[in-house]
Motif scaffolding. Structure first.
Motif, mmCIF file in Angstrom:
data_model
loop_
_atom_site.group_PDB
_atom_site.id
_atom_site.type_symbol
_atom_site.label_atom_id
_atom_site.label_comp_id
_atom_site.label_asym_id
_atom_site.label_seq_id
_atom_site.Cartn_x
_atom_site.Cartn_y
_atom_site.Cartn_z
ATOM 1 N N ILE A 161 0.911 -1.252 0.132
ATOM 2 C CA ILE A 161 0.176 -0.056 -0.094
ATOM 3 C C ILE A 161 0.819 1.141 0.194
ATOM 4 N N ALA A 162 1.983 1.339 0.724
ATOM 5 C CA ALA A 162 2.741 2.490 0.529
ATOM 6 C C ALA A 162 3.489 2.757 -0.419
ATOM 7 N N LEU A 163 3.912 1.592 -1.266
ATOM 8 C CA LEU A 163 4.543 1.786 -2.469
ATOM 9 C C LEU A 163 3.452 2.340 -3.577
ATOM 10 N N GLN A 164 2.134 1.891 -3.519
ATOM 11 C CA GLN A 164 1.229 2.233 -4.373
ATOM 12 C C GLN A 164 0.712 3.770 -4.086
ATOM 13 N N THR A 165 0.622 4.147 -2.728
ATOM 14 C CA THR A 165 0.306 5.679 -2.215
ATOM 15 C C THR A 165 1.407 6.515 -2.767
ATOM 16 N N ALA A 166 2.420 6.230 -2.501
ATOM 17 C CA ALA A 166 3.760 6.925 -2.815
ATOM 18 C C ALA A 166 3.736 7.506 -4.448
ATOM 19 N N ASP A 167 3.704 6.316 -5.280
ATOM 20 C CA ASP A 167 3.374 6.499 -6.560
ATOM 21 C C ASP A 167 2.106 7.448 -7.086
ATOM 22 N N LYS A 168 1.163 7.292 -6.612
ATOM 23 C CA LYS A 168 -0.066 7.920 -6.869
ATOM 24 C C LYS A 168 -0.048 9.449 -6.602
ATOM 25 N N TYR A 169 0.449 9.548 -5.354
ATOM 26 C CA TYR A 169 0.379 11.004 -4.568
ATOM 27 C C TYR A 169 1.744 11.621 -4.901
ATOM 28 N N LYS A 170 2.878 11.016 -5.149
ATOM 29 C CA LYS A 170 4.219 11.710 -4.997
ATOM 30 C C LYS A 170 4.738 12.007 -3.925
ATOM 31 N N VAL A 171 4.521 11.185 -2.931
ATOM 32 C CA VAL A 171 4.921 11.577 -1.588
ATOM 33 C C VAL A 171 5.969 10.363 -1.260
ATOM 34 N N ALA A 172 6.036 10.659 0.228
ATOM 35 C CA ALA A 172 7.049 9.687 0.886
ATOM 36 C C ALA A 172 6.315 9.407 2.082
ATOM 37 N N MET A 173 6.765 7.906 2.780
ATOM 38 C CA MET A 173 6.119 7.542 4.140
ATOM 39 C C MET A 173 6.940 7.679 5.178
ATOM 40 N N PRO A 174 6.640 8.189 6.473
ATOM 41 C CA PRO A 174 7.418 8.152 7.427
ATOM 42 C C PRO A 174 7.333 6.995 8.188
ATOM 43 N N LEU A 175 8.446 6.826 9.344
ATOM 44 C CA LEU A 175 8.616 5.556 9.981
ATOM 45 C C LEU A 175 7.090 5.224 10.449
ATOM 46 N N ASN A 176 6.991 3.883 10.515
ATOM 47 C CA ASN A 176 5.655 3.083 10.822
ATOM 48 C C ASN A 176 4.414 3.539 10.306
ATOM 49 N N TRP A 177 4.454 4.296 9.135
ATOM 50 C CA TRP A 177 3.243 4.763 8.446
ATOM 51 C C TRP A 177 2.428 3.611 8.278
ATOM 52 N N THR A 178 1.028 4.024 8.473
ATOM 53 C CA THR A 178 -0.174 2.902 8.093
ATOM 54 C C THR A 178 -1.148 3.836 7.158
ATOM 55 N N PRO A 179 -1.698 3.215 6.264
ATOM 56 C CA PRO A 179 -2.763 3.908 5.551
ATOM 57 C C PRO A 179 -3.716 4.838 6.650
ATOM 58 N N GLY A 180 -3.990 6.031 6.054
ATOM 59 C CA GLY A 180 -4.903 6.757 6.855
ATOM 60 C C GLY A 180 -3.932 7.892 7.648
ATOM 61 N N GLU A 181 -2.886 7.640 7.562
ATOM 62 C CA GLU A 181 -2.043 8.686 8.540
ATOM 63 C C GLU A 181 -1.207 9.578 7.421
ATOM 64 N N LYS A 182 -0.866 10.769 8.071
ATOM 65 C CA LYS A 182 -0.114 11.616 7.170
ATOM 66 C C LYS A 182 0.879 11.160 6.591
ATOM 67 N N VAL A 183 1.403 11.911 5.120
ATOM 68 C CA VAL A 183 2.610 11.483 4.438
ATOM 69 C C VAL A 183 3.422 12.601 4.517
ATOM 70 N N ILE A 184 4.587 12.431 3.726
ATOM 71 C CA ILE A 184 5.637 13.650 4.050
ATOM 72 C C ILE A 184 5.860 14.156 2.511
ATOM 73 N N VAL A 185 5.594 15.335 2.573
ATOM 74 C CA VAL A 185 5.883 15.919 1.261
ATOM 75 C C VAL A 185 7.035 16.116 0.656
ATOM 76 N N PRO A 186 7.861 16.111 -0.575
ATOM 77 C CA PRO A 186 8.938 16.045 -0.889
ATOM 78 C C PRO A 186 9.593 17.365 -0.564
#
Length: 215
Positions: A161-186
């Motif tokens: 899910i993290a890989l697919q979400t990162a691709d879709k929204y062009k973002v990165a995931m912080p430590l222990n990220w799970t769906p529904g949590e905030k993501v990191i903006v480049p």
């Protein structure tokens, strides 16, 4: 004794192509994976306890992987006859059917191609490798586990899910990220972008670390 090193594909490489016999028939890997996400995973041997729990875990998550446009394909250094007998045995004992193809890598050619044979662990059994391959055929993430430690299905699902979400929204995931949590903006690449960020509604830790909610 001089150490032996196994050549392994790397993140960002195109997934090595091959043809092989599987429990669902002969496949050409590049055709099987074309246009969808794929998880290729190896197990040490048929009719073994840890492997049975892992393969059952993948089978039980069939709907999850289908809903995330992801194909599954397993592998071990066993014959097609052993694979089919094991599939049948597990179905009879537990009611779980392995519907995804399982590669019969009796000559170890695919295992060697993907660095699944690691002499320090075993020269005759593939370690517990997991390859996440995107719709363009590129390897995006790899996991390796020893023979005596089973994989974590929740982490495999989270990583996909993290890989697919990162691709879709062009973002990165912080430590222990799970769906529904905030993501990191480049991070910003110009002073103007930095100033725009400071005026945004992002959760700002500093100019280089900002988080946001996804739609």
């Amino acid at each position: 004794m001089e150490a032996q090193f196994t050549i392994m594909p790397r993140i960002g490489d195109q997934a090595p192509d091959f043809e092989a016999m599987t429990t669902t028939g002969k496949i050409k890997f590049s055709e099987y994976i074309k246009g969808s996400w794929t998880i290729l995973f190896s197990h040490p041997a048929d009719f073994t306890p840890v492997c049975t729990t892992e393969m059952s875990g993948f089978a039980l998550e069939k709907e999850f992987f289908a809903s995330h446009d992801t194909k599954l394909i397993g592998l071990s250094i066993d014959s097609i006859h052993s694979h089919i007998a094991w599939v049948n045995n597990v179905r009879k004992n537990t009611g779980v059917l392995f519907e995804f193809p399982i590669i019969a890598d009796i000559d170890m050619s695919v295992s060697k191609l993907y660095g699944m044979l690691q002499p320090g662990e075993s020269e005759t059994a593939a370690v517990r490798a997991v390859f996440f391959i995107d719709p363009t055929g590129k390897i995006r993430l790899m996991m390796y586990y020893p023979l005596n430690v089973g994989r974590n299905m929740e982490e495999i699902k989270r990583a996909l899910i993290a890989l697919q979400t990162a691709d879709k929204y062009k973002v990165a995931m912080p430590l222990n990220w799970t769906p529904g949590e905030k993501v990191i903006v480049p991070p910003p690449k110009t002073v103007a972008e930095m100033q725009e960020r400071e005026a945004s509604d992002y959760e700002m830790v500093d100019f280089y670390l900002a988080k946001k909610d996804l739609p």
